[in-house]
Design an enzyme around this catalytic site. Structure first.
Site, PDB file in Angstrom:
ATOM      1  N   LEU A  37       0.821  -1.216   0.000  1.00 47.07           N
ATOM      2  CA  LEU A  37       0.000   0.000   0.000  1.00 47.07           C
ATOM      3  C   LEU A  37       0.854   1.265   0.000  1.00 47.07           C
ATOM      4  CD1 LEU A  37      -2.723  -1.112   2.585  1.00 47.07           C
ATOM      5  CD2 LEU A  37      -2.720  -1.369   0.082  1.00 47.07           C
ATOM      6  N   HIS A  38       0.434   2.235  -0.809  1.00 49.88           N
ATOM      7  CA  HIS A  38       1.091   3.546  -0.853  1.00 49.88           C
ATOM      8  C   HIS A  38       0.014   4.619  -0.693  1.00 49.88           C
ATOM      9  CE1 HIS A  38      -0.475   3.574  -4.913  1.00 49.88           C
ATOM     10  NE2 HIS A  38       0.234   2.493  -5.225  1.00 49.88           N
ATOM     11  N   HIS A  41      -3.358   4.250  -2.459  1.00 50.15           N
ATOM     12  CA  HIS A  41      -4.359   3.385  -1.815  1.00 50.15           C
ATOM     13  C   HIS A  41      -5.001   4.103  -0.625  1.00 50.15           C
ATOM     14  CE1 HIS A  41      -1.519   0.200  -3.478  1.00 50.15           C
ATOM     15  NE2 HIS A  41      -2.662  -0.138  -4.022  1.00 50.15           N
ATOM     16  N   LYS A 154      -5.399   5.689 -12.145  1.00 51.42           N
ATOM     17  CA  LYS A 154      -4.136   5.357 -12.825  1.00 51.42           C
ATOM     18  C   LYS A 154      -4.346   4.158 -13.751  1.00 51.42           C
ATOM     19  CE  LYS A 154      -0.700   2.986 -11.071  1.00 51.42           C
ATOM     20  NZ  LYS A 154      -0.379   1.924 -12.057  1.00 51.42           N
ATOM     21  N   ASP A 155      -5.093   3.167 -13.244  1.00 48.80           N
ATOM     22  CA  ASP A 155      -5.433   1.998 -14.074  1.00 48.80           C
ATOM     23  C   ASP A 155      -6.748   2.324 -14.775  1.00 48.80           C
ATOM     24  OD1 ASP A 155      -3.494  -0.396 -13.055  1.00 48.80           O
ATOM     25  OD2 ASP A 155      -3.948   1.022 -11.463  1.00 48.80           O
ATOM     26  N   SER A 190       2.677   3.835  -7.664  1.00 52.72           N
ATOM     27  CA  SER A 190       2.392   2.455  -8.041  1.00 52.72           C
ATOM     28  C   SER A 190       3.225   1.542  -7.154  1.00 52.72           C
ATOM     29  CB  SER A 190       2.777   2.236  -9.513  1.00 52.72           C
ATOM     30  OG  SER A 190       2.919   0.850  -9.777  1.00 52.72           O
TER      31      SER A 190
HETATM   32  O1  PAF Z   1      -5.603  -2.591  -9.211  1.00 52.17           O
HETATM   33  C1  PAF Z   1      -5.315  -3.579  -8.510  1.00 52.17           C
HETATM   34  O2  PAF Z   1      -4.596  -3.492  -7.516  1.00 52.17           O
HETATM   35  C2  PAF Z   1      -5.874  -4.951  -8.893  1.00 52.17           C
HETATM   36  O3  PAF Z   1      -5.973  -5.089 -10.278  1.00 52.17           O
HETATM   37  C3  PAF Z   1      -7.233  -5.254  -8.215  1.00 52.17           C
HETATM   38  C4  PAF Z   1      -8.306  -4.297  -8.656  1.00 52.17           C
HETATM   39  C5  PAF Z   1      -7.079  -5.184  -6.689  1.00 52.17           C
HETATM   40  C6  PAF Z   1      -7.692  -6.666  -8.579  1.00 52.17           C
HETATM   41  O4  PAF Z   1      -6.777  -7.630  -8.181  1.00 52.17           O
END
Ligand code: PAF
Length: 283
Positions: A37-38, A41, A154-155, A190
């Site tokens: 975690l950063h 999150h 970001k994703d 990330s």
């Molecule tokens: O973005 C992420 O960290 C992962 O793709 C997720 C959404 C937790 C699913 O494993």
């Protein structure tokens, strides 16, 4: 004062804990993570607290979204530090299943995604990825039945795919996207940034710089194609091997040729050494 969250590792324990959390009709938010975690999150956790009475964080490094040649085995696992961070945020519950609990022997069902999952961005370079993500996120949603779930922008393609899935499968959860959290020099946070050598780390902010300059050019009325080509060149010249640098429709992620055709998102994925970074920006 920080208070350690309840940690559960089995489905019966999760169900029991959720019943307790939902007493008196309390609403719940889920923040799905793979740990390491950063601040990105933790920003999701803070937003989650504003959107629901109780916050659940899942920590599960999902083997189904890694190809055999990818970094599942070496993905950073920082359980103690993660738990301390979640305690400091007063998270209520941490769902931390092992692989057997998530994918029991004989597991044979997965979610097939189309639409934003097959637009030739991440799916072109990681064909296994969205099947793995949607299957685990679909399971997390049905296991935790949250009112809302938070994902980082970001994703960006993942955010669009998961939003579509929740809607298409009537999962009853509102998916909320949160802005990317950046280091001071612009690099998107990330869990994989820890892989960067000092030299690569110095080069990495070029991704965001190229995105910003490209967005500025297009926003100022420049043609998309040359603006994107200039951005791609900047990234390559900084030492990256480019997977893609593209302007897409921000909702559908379909290719887009003009600002008149809808909102634009510019997305990049590039490798520096053996680390693959992704980022994106709105025009
Ligand atoms: O973005 C992420 O960290 C992962 O793709 C997720 C959404 C937790 C699913 O494993």
């Amino acid at each position: 004062m920080s208070r350690p969250p309840i940690v559960v590792r089995t489905l019966p324990a999760l169900r029991g804990a959720l019943t307790g959390l939902r007493a008196r009709n309390a609403t719940t938010a889920l923040v799905p993570t793979m740990g390491a975690l950063h601040d990105g999150h933790l920003t999701l956790v803070r937003l989650a607290k504003r959107r629901a009475d109780r916050v659940v964080v899942s920590i599960f490094v999902n083997p189904a979204q890694f190809a055999p040649h990818e970094d599942f085995a070496s993905y950073p696992r920082t359980w103690k530090a993660d738990l301390a961070k979640l305690a400091a945020e007063n998270v209520d519950l941490v769902w931390n299943p092992d692989v057997k609990a998530m994918y029991p022997d004989g597991f044979a069902t997965s979610i097939v995604t189309e639409g934003p999952a097959v637009v030739g961005l991440e799916d072109r370079f990681r064909p296994h990825f969205f099947g793995g993500v949607t299957t685990v996120v679909g399971k997390l949603f049905t296991q935790c039945r949250p009112d809302v779930a938070l994902f980082g922008a970001k994703d960006f393609q993942q955010l669009r795919v998961v939003t579509r899935m929740a809607r298409d499968l009537d999962l009853g959860v509102k998916v909320i996207g949160a802005p990317t959290v950046r280091e001071r020099d612009g690099l998107a946070m990330s869990s994989r940034n820890v892989y960067l050598s000092p030299e690569q780390r110095r080069a990495a902010p070029m991704l965001y710089r190229a995105l910003k300059e490209t967005a500025k050019r297009i926003g100022a009325g420049g043609r998309i194609e040359p603006a994107v080509a200039a951005g791609a060149k900047q990234v390559s010249e900084a030492g990256f091997a480019l997977d893609y640098f593209e302007a897409r429709h921000a909702e559908t992620l379909a290719p887009i040729a003009s600002t008149k055709a809808g909102p634009i998102r510019i997305l990049v994925a590039a490798r520096i050494g053996s680390t693959r970074l992704i980022d994106n920006i709105a025009v």
